[in-house]
Motif scaffolding. Structure first.
Motif, mmCIF file in Angstrom:
data_model
loop_
_atom_site.group_PDB
_atom_site.id
_atom_site.type_symbol
_atom_site.label_atom_id
_atom_site.label_comp_id
_atom_site.label_asym_id
_atom_site.label_seq_id
_atom_site.Cartn_x
_atom_site.Cartn_y
_atom_site.Cartn_z
ATOM 1 N N LYS A 88 0.829 -1.213 0.000
ATOM 2 C CA LYS A 88 0.000 0.000 0.000
ATOM 3 C C LYS A 88 0.861 1.260 0.000
ATOM 4 O O LYS A 88 0.547 2.233 -0.682
ATOM 5 C CB LYS A 88 -0.926 0.008 1.207
ATOM 6 C CG LYS A 88 -2.090 -0.932 1.071
ATOM 7 C CD LYS A 88 -2.997 -0.851 2.291
ATOM 8 C CE LYS A 88 -4.160 -1.806 2.165
ATOM 9 N NZ LYS A 88 -5.036 -1.746 3.349
ATOM 10 N N TRP A 93 2.261 1.761 -3.475
ATOM 11 C CA TRP A 93 1.241 1.969 -4.490
ATOM 12 C C TRP A 93 1.113 3.444 -4.868
ATOM 13 O O TRP A 93 0.872 3.785 -6.022
ATOM 14 C CB TRP A 93 -0.103 1.443 -3.980
ATOM 15 C CG TRP A 93 -1.187 1.495 -4.980
ATOM 16 C CD1 TRP A 93 -2.137 2.464 -5.123
ATOM 17 C CD2 TRP A 93 -1.461 0.529 -6.004
ATOM 18 N NE1 TRP A 93 -2.980 2.170 -6.163
ATOM 19 C CE2 TRP A 93 -2.586 0.979 -6.730
ATOM 20 C CE3 TRP A 93 -0.864 -0.661 -6.394
ATOM 21 C CZ2 TRP A 93 -3.111 0.288 -7.794
ATOM 22 C CZ3 TRP A 93 -1.390 -1.346 -7.443
ATOM 23 C CH2 TRP A 93 -2.500 -0.874 -8.135
ATOM 24 N N ASP A 94 1.294 4.337 -3.907
ATOM 25 C CA ASP A 94 1.082 5.775 -4.132
ATOM 26 C C ASP A 94 2.307 6.512 -4.646
ATOM 27 O O ASP A 94 2.268 7.722 -4.834
ATOM 28 C CB ASP A 94 0.597 6.441 -2.837
ATOM 29 C CG ASP A 94 -0.795 5.937 -2.448
ATOM 30 O OD1 ASP A 94 -1.577 5.598 -3.357
ATOM 31 O OD2 ASP A 94 -1.083 5.896 -1.241
ATOM 32 N N PRO A 138 4.769 8.197 -7.137
ATOM 33 C CA PRO A 138 4.542 8.711 -8.482
ATOM 34 C C PRO A 138 5.328 7.900 -9.512
ATOM 35 O O PRO A 138 6.474 7.524 -9.265
ATOM 36 C CB PRO A 138 5.032 10.151 -8.423
ATOM 37 C CG PRO A 138 5.941 10.199 -7.244
ATOM 38 C CD PRO A 138 5.486 9.133 -6.309
#
Length: 104
Positions: A93, A96-97, A99
């Motif tokens: 998780k 996942w974020d 860039p």
């Protein structure tokens, strides 16, 4: 995404800067942790670090027609174990974020 490699020295330095422990103590703990991980894997154990991931020994099949990429020489490789890593849910998780950098 960061292109920098983080080394064992970098980890020790970061822990030292963010805690009140002596640098030598931090270095000993990091070394001992890595030694224990190696011993556990060599004994055939799976290491589960909740929130981070799982390390496990995985059997790779042998091959009779492997090739040395440097010389092109054909050789055989016996079955052997390798260390495998599966990331934990929290780590997945977190990544996942990140860039995504597109190449041009």
């Amino acid at each position: 995404m960061g292109e920098k490699k983080v080394t064992k020295y970098d980890l020790v330095e970061s822990i030292y800067q963010n805690t009140k422990f002596e640098k030598k103590t931090v270095q000993e703990v990091v070394e001992k942790l890595l030694d224990e991980l190696k011993i556990a894997l060599k004994d055939g154990n799976t290491i589960e670090l909740r929130g981070f991931g799982t390390f496990e020994p995985r059997l790779r099949k042998g091959r009779s027609k492997a090739r040395n990429p440097k010389t092109g020489e054909q050789l055989s490789v016996a079955p052997h174990y390798v260390a495998a890593f599966r990331s934990g849910q929290e780590l997945r998780k977190a990544l996942w974020d990140l860039p995504v950098k597109t190449e041009k």
